[in-house]
Design a protein around this motif. Structure first.
Motif, PDB file in Angstrom:
ATOM      1  N   LEU A  75      33.597  32.500  45.531  1.00  0.00           N
ATOM      2  CA  LEU A  75      34.698  33.443  45.532  1.00  0.00           C
ATOM      3  C   LEU A  75      34.548  34.296  44.283  1.00  0.00           C
ATOM      4  O   LEU A  75      34.101  33.801  43.250  1.00  0.00           O
ATOM      5  N   GLY A 101      45.571  34.785  48.619  1.00  0.00           N
ATOM      6  CA  GLY A 101      45.959  35.909  47.765  1.00  0.00           C
ATOM      7  C   GLY A 101      46.922  36.868  48.430  1.00  0.00           C
ATOM      8  O   GLY A 101      46.904  38.061  48.179  1.00  0.00           O
ATOM      9  N   ILE A 153      40.519  44.377  29.507  1.00  0.00           N
ATOM     10  CA  ILE A 153      40.639  43.865  30.871  1.00  0.00           C
ATOM     11  C   ILE A 153      40.363  42.365  30.914  1.00  0.00           C
ATOM     12  O   ILE A 153      41.028  41.623  31.635  1.00  0.00           O
ATOM     13  N   LEU A 164      35.858  37.422  41.394  1.00  0.00           N
ATOM     14  CA  LEU A 164      37.002  37.615  40.504  1.00  0.00           C
ATOM     15  C   LEU A 164      38.217  38.282  41.165  1.00  0.00           C
ATOM     16  O   LEU A 164      39.343  37.835  40.957  1.00  0.00           O
ATOM     17  N   PRO A 165      38.048  39.342  41.961  1.00  0.00           N
ATOM     18  CA  PRO A 165      39.250  39.946  42.560  1.00  0.00           C
ATOM     19  C   PRO A 165      40.043  38.945  43.392  1.00  0.00           C
ATOM     20  O   PRO A 165      41.272  38.933  43.351  1.00  0.00           O
ATOM     21  N   GLY A 166      39.319  38.072  44.129  1.00  0.00           N
ATOM     22  CA  GLY A 166      40.004  37.068  44.947  1.00  0.00           C
ATOM     23  C   GLY A 166      40.775  36.094  44.082  1.00  0.00           C
ATOM     24  O   GLY A 166      41.923  35.730  44.366  1.00  0.00           O
ATOM     25  N   LEU A 167      40.139  35.679  42.996  1.00  0.00           N
ATOM     26  CA  LEU A 167      40.793  34.762  42.055  1.00  0.00           C
ATOM     27  C   LEU A 167      42.079  35.390  41.510  1.00  0.00           C
ATOM     28  O   LEU A 167      43.136  34.750  41.460  1.00  0.00           O
ATOM     29  N   LEU A 168      41.984  36.649  41.152  1.00  0.00           N
ATOM     30  CA  LEU A 168      43.149  37.326  40.570  1.00  0.00           C
ATOM     31  C   LEU A 168      44.249  37.520  41.597  1.00  0.00           C
ATOM     32  O   LEU A 168      45.434  37.390  41.292  1.00  0.00           O
ATOM     33  N   MET A 169      43.859  37.825  42.835  1.00  0.00           N
ATOM     34  CA  MET A 169      44.890  38.004  43.860  1.00  0.00           C
ATOM     35  C   MET A 169      45.624  36.702  44.117  1.00  0.00           C
ATOM     36  O   MET A 169      46.833  36.679  44.319  1.00  0.00           O
ATOM     37  N   SER A 170      44.884  35.583  44.079  1.00  0.00           N
ATOM     38  CA  SER A 170      45.540  34.283  44.234  1.00  0.00           C
ATOM     39  C   SER A 170      46.477  34.015  43.067  1.00  0.00           C
ATOM     40  O   SER A 170      47.592  33.516  43.244  1.00  0.00           O
ATOM     41  N   SER A 219      46.582  36.567  33.038  1.00  0.00           N
ATOM     42  CA  SER A 219      47.105  36.435  34.390  1.00  0.00           C
ATOM     43  C   SER A 219      46.848  35.035  34.940  1.00  0.00           C
ATOM     44  O   SER A 219      47.733  34.394  35.523  1.00  0.00           O
TER      45      SER A 219
END
Lengths: 780, 198
Positions: free
Chosen positions: A632, A592, A675, A634-640, A682
């Motif tokens: 993992l 990410g 959201i 959600l924030p990590g998924l979104l950053m990736s 995204s």
């Protein structure tokens, strides 16, 4: 005597509270004063008469909450209440033989889009229903207790379009001296004066002592009479409404307000005929202070006003399709994500105003500009400069704009002035006046100066003050003729000193056809600022331009303590954050790391498609698996996903919109919690699906139109609450009927696979990864 | 390959918390009244609620509060704005804001529980819980004048705007059995996935 005549000649006094008195006579909590107009007319008339006997000049009708939204549960007719309420007030006035009836208009009680779900024109119509019915027998319209500038604009337009009565508008700011939705007082005053109300001011909220500093501030900003109707102090105790000030104490504060310059005085919550009587006695013999015109040039969006004063104002030029193929494609596609990014990035780079241009030959510019203005004002508080030569587009954008915008532009040509000035007069705006006319651009400073003079004279005939005109002396390309820069600067100086107006320039034109354009632009900007330039249309991403801007501000004394300059440059020697071991592109996506992913992507420019297949997609898949395995979050998924998107943009800019198929996503009508939809959008776009995001609170018809226009094969709908699942059901039904080939996936907190199946959706997706999997299934 | 984003995320998070603190304008309103038993529900300050669950929740309460609180519109705007550049940021902000409004309500309720009349506060009970319809928010906001006083409104479908907002009923009781902090322990839904043991 006509109301406006009286307002010019003497202090005028409003009555006091209605609700407080009705409560004393038995109005229960939760009951509507409007119901009492029809059910207990004698009681309401009695309140009016008591205020009249106390000496009030202006009686407010008992219609504060008279709109269809508030009355619909009570089964009352807005028109009946308006007419009857005006009649009751008129009876009281007629009995005395003088005085005025003010048709009272309060807030609707719902937030306007994009914060809520009430459309701007819906709000205008709700106000009109009441005003049109009540205006016939009233002397003026009083719009009061407004806490949102946008709703206030809707109310003023409704009043102006329903009747010819004088309009007074008063607001109720919060303890930070702002409207609840963000506008400061300079913004409110500039917008209201632009809309040509007859008086403005404050009411409700707090007591006269607490509101006094705000009153002084409004008096210093306003060029029209100022009204002041505070509460009887602050509320104290519980249960029954009770306020801290006695009638005598209230009266002495109100006398101070009159001495400070307020010309319309009255009472709000907690006041009674006794308060009004004492106030009028305290003010006996006082003559009103004259109203003095103010000369500041002010514009605003929904937040803080921008004043054209000492330091030049930077107007960001990036939202303009000319010479920008990607923006052109985005505009044609109705894909506005890129434009919103430009808006936010320009603001973060230091732009104070954004120019918005949607002029393309083969699009419906009026619709697109209106939509862009609405969407940009959903994410960015900066004032906008509406840049169009299309009168219809200008008219529609001016109407729905939240605040007081700039218009780019009017020229000295008769047709241009005839088109622009009536609109500016109706809606209020600061207008950029280009010094050219039917014959073209004069080559001399004198020729351009004369056009500026002519534009100002014509504007004055429309009642548009010169503070609302900014003259553009026109930048001509330096390489075309050596005198070009000089003529522009000479025009600028003369316009500024002899006509006393503000000035603006589109700076970048100077450097066409020459190398190192940013250097020339910054140098020309510096010279123009030296000549008195007040505003410049620039590229706010240009480092030399921002450098010149900050330096000019220091050298001309516009940067107190050099604070902005130091803030910008004190850290610039520091090295960028060190990057440890070099990670591959795939690893950057997996971890990410957006910036690093972009750097790594550059190394793959020889084989971008290979890099996508071998690095980006496998990394995303691994992230998705880790997420679904619960390893993992959600924030990590979104950053990736964001790192992947940034890398894709770098590798394949032409296909960055996505080439794996169209997916239309929307949060359904009535639902403003988006959201979940944003997360799904995204993820889908990181997998190279072309996502058309229709936003939140979207009607079934809008979704159907988008599906038909793009022949889309897949739609994703989200809804958060049980109440909005109803809208989802309606949307699914409409799509299944009108676009049966389109697949529908649905998600949201209250949905279940059973509920999804029951409403006829094709797939329930429990999260963003599930939506990606279904999209692959349908489109892959 | 290990996934180690702690450095980047912790830096981002501080920035987001700061942005959230700057945007939030938390405020609340209450209105106190007698609880009236209706044939099929209860009424408080002119707000009638049919059904069994609120009635059960307020059992034994002669008086109660209508309550509404919000973080204000600037938080909604901040989340929309951040979503333009980064959905990850927007998601984190959204989560932080949800936590912030709950914490704010707890703090307010703690302050409200400082009473001289010997009454204790029960946990908040919001429209949407049990059989209390979401649409109850309309009457509740109306009775509190929440639109005018704190800018809290509802959409046509009864969704609160600003989004990070709470409306609730708070019972007042003579017994100190109330547990406005240990909300979960008082809840009969022992199978709930979000249940926290105090």
């Amino acid at each position: 005597m006509e109301f406006l005549q009286a307002l010019r000649e003497r202090l005028l006094f409003f009555d006091g509270a209605m609700g407080t008195l009705l409560q004393e006579k038995g109005l229960a909590a939760g009951d509507l004063p409007e119901r009492w107009v029809l059910a207990h007319p004698e009681t309401v008339r009695g309140v009016h008469a008591a205020y009249y006997e106390a000496g009030a000049d202006i009686i407010k009708t008992c219609t504060f909450g008279n709109n269809a939204c508030k009355l619909k549960h009570a089964g009352l007719s807005v028109g009946d209440v308006s007419r009857e309420a005006v009649r009751l007030a008129r009876d009281a006035v007629s009995a005395r033989g003088h005085g005025y009836v003010a048709l009272d208009v309060g807030p609707i009680g719902r937030l306007l889009r994009p914060l809520g779900d009430l459309g701007f024109e819906e709000a205008v119509d709700l106000f009109k229903e009441h005003i049109a019915a009540g205006a016939k027998n009233a002397d003026l319209v009083l719009i009061e207790t407004m806490t949102d500038a946008y709703e206030l604009k809707a109310a003023v337009l409704a009043a102006k379009e329903s009747c010819d009565l004088p309009v007074i508008a008063t607001v109720s700011p919060d303890v930070n001296s702002r409207m609840l939705t963000g506008a400061d007082m300079a913004a409110v005053v500039s917008m209201l004066e632009g809309l040509r109300v007859d008086a403005l001011g404050l009411n409700c909220g707090r007591g006269p002592a607490e509101l006094f500093p705000l009153l002084e501030s409004i008096l210093s900003l306003s060029s029209i009479p100022v009204a002041f109707s505070p509460n009887a102090g602050l509320p104290h105790g519980t249960g029954k409404e009770a306020y801290t000030l006695s009638p005598e104490a209230y009266a002495s504060h109100m006398k101070n307000a009159a001495l400070a310059g307020s010309r319309l005085l009255g009472g709000c919550c907690g006041t009674s005929p006794d308060y009004i009587r004492h106030m009028i006695q305290a003010c006996a013999g006082l003559s009103p202070l004259p109203v003095t015109p103010k000369h500041d040039t002010v514009i605003c969006g929904y937040g803080r006003a921008v004043r054209f004063a000492d330091a030049p104002v930077l107007i960001g030029e990036r939202i303009n399709p000319t010479g920008k193929p990607k923006l052109k494609a985005a505009l044609k596609d109705g894909d506005h994500a890129l434009i919103l990014q430009e808006a936010v990035r320009q603001q973060e780079s230091g732009a104070q105003v954004l120019d918005v241009n949607a002029g393309l030959p083969d699009i419906d510019e009026a619709s697109v500009l209106e939509e862009l203005v609405t969407k940009i004002q959903g994410v960015c508080e900066l004032p906008l400069q509406l840049d169009t030569a299309n009168t219809e587009a200008l008219s529609r954008a001016l109407r729905i704009y939240n605040g007081k915008p700039m218009i780019n532009s009017v020229t000295g040509a008769k047709a241009s002035m005839d088109a622009v000035f009536p609109l500016a007069k109706k809606y209020g705006a600061v207008i950029v006046a280009l010094t050219l006319d039917e014959k073209g651009i004069p080559e001399t400073a004198d020729g351009r100066f004369r056009i500026a003079e002519r534009i100002l004279a014509r504007a004055a005939e429309y009642g548009i003050d010169k503070k609302d005109i900014i003259v553009d002396a026109l930048t001509m390309t330096a390489s075309a003729a050596p005198q070009n820069g000089g003529v522009t600067l000479a025009t600028l100086r003369r316009v500024k000193t002899e006509l006393g107006v503000k000035t603006s320039l589109g700076v970048s034109n100077i450097s066409f056809g020459l190398p190192n354009r940013e250097l020339l632009n910054a140098a020309f900007f510096t010279l123009a600022v030296g000549a008195g330039l007040d505003a410049a249309i620039v590229n706010p991403y240009s480092v030399p331009m921002l450098d010149a801007f900050r330096a000019c501000n220091v050298l001309l004394g516009n940067d107190p303590g050099c604070a902005s300059y130091i803030g910008a440059y004190a850290q610039s020697a520091a090295a960028p954050a060190a990057i440890g071991e070099k990670a591959s592109l795939g690893e950057c996506v997996y971890r990410g790391l957006r910036e690093e992913a972009v750097r790594q992507a550059r190394a793959h420019s020889a084989d971008p498609l290979g890099a996508i297949d071998r690095e980006v997609i496998p990394a995303l898949d691994r992230v998705g698996q880790a997420y679904e395995a619960g390893k993992l979050f959600l924030p990590g998924l979104l950053m990736s996903a964001e790192a992947a998107k940034a890398a894709l943009f770098e590798l394949c800019p032409s296909q960055s919109g996505g080439d794996a198929g169209d997916v239309i996503v929307a949060t359904v009508k009535g639902d403003v919690h988006d959201i979940g939809k944003n997360i799904a959008a995204s993820m889908l776009s990181s997998y190279r699906f072309h996502v058309i995001d229709l936003g939140r609170d979207v009607t079934p018809e809008t979704i159907l139109d988008a599906v038909k226009a793009r022949k889309a094969k897949l739609v994703g709908l989200s809804a958060l609450m049980t109440t909005t699942v109803v809208s989802m059901r309606e949307t699914v039904a409409l799509l299944k009927k009108e676009a049966p080939l389109c697949r529908i996936m649905v998600g949201g907190a209250v949905l279940t696979p059973e509920l999804a199946a029951d409403m006829g959706a094709d797939r329930y997706v429990k999260d963003a990864m599930a939506s990606v999997r279904y999209a692959k299934e349908v489109l892959g | 390959m290990t996934r180690n984003t702690s450095n980047e995320t912790s830096a981002d998070r501080a920035d987001l918390i700061l942005a959230l603190e700057e945007a939030a304008q938390p405020c609340f309103v209450t209105l106190e009244g007698d609880v009236r038993e209706l044939k099929d529900g209860i009424e408080l300050c002119g707000v009638a609620v049919r059904g069994a669950s609120l009635r059960a929740h307020l059992a034994g309460c002669e008086r109660a509060l209508l309550f509404a609180a919000t973080l204000g519109v600037q938080v909604d705007r901040l989340i929309s704005r951040r979503a333009v550049l980064s959905v990850a940021d927007a998601y984190l902000l959204d989560t932080l804001a949800s936590e912030a409004i709950e914490r704010y309500c707890d703090e307010v309720q703690e302050a409200l529980s400082d009473r001289s009349d010997g009454l204790y506060l029960r946990p908040r009970y919001s429209p949407g819980y049990g059989d209390v319809p979401m649409e109850t928010s309309f009457a509740l906001l109306n009775a509190l004048h929440a639109g005018k006083r704190i800018g809290l409104c509802a959409t046509a479908r009864g969704m609160l705007t600003p989004v990070k907002s709470v409306t609730a009923f708070i019972g007042l009781t003579r017994e100190k059995q109330s547990c406005h902090i240990h909300k979960c322990a008082a809840c009969p839904n022992t199978g709930c996935a979000f249940r926290k043991e105090a």
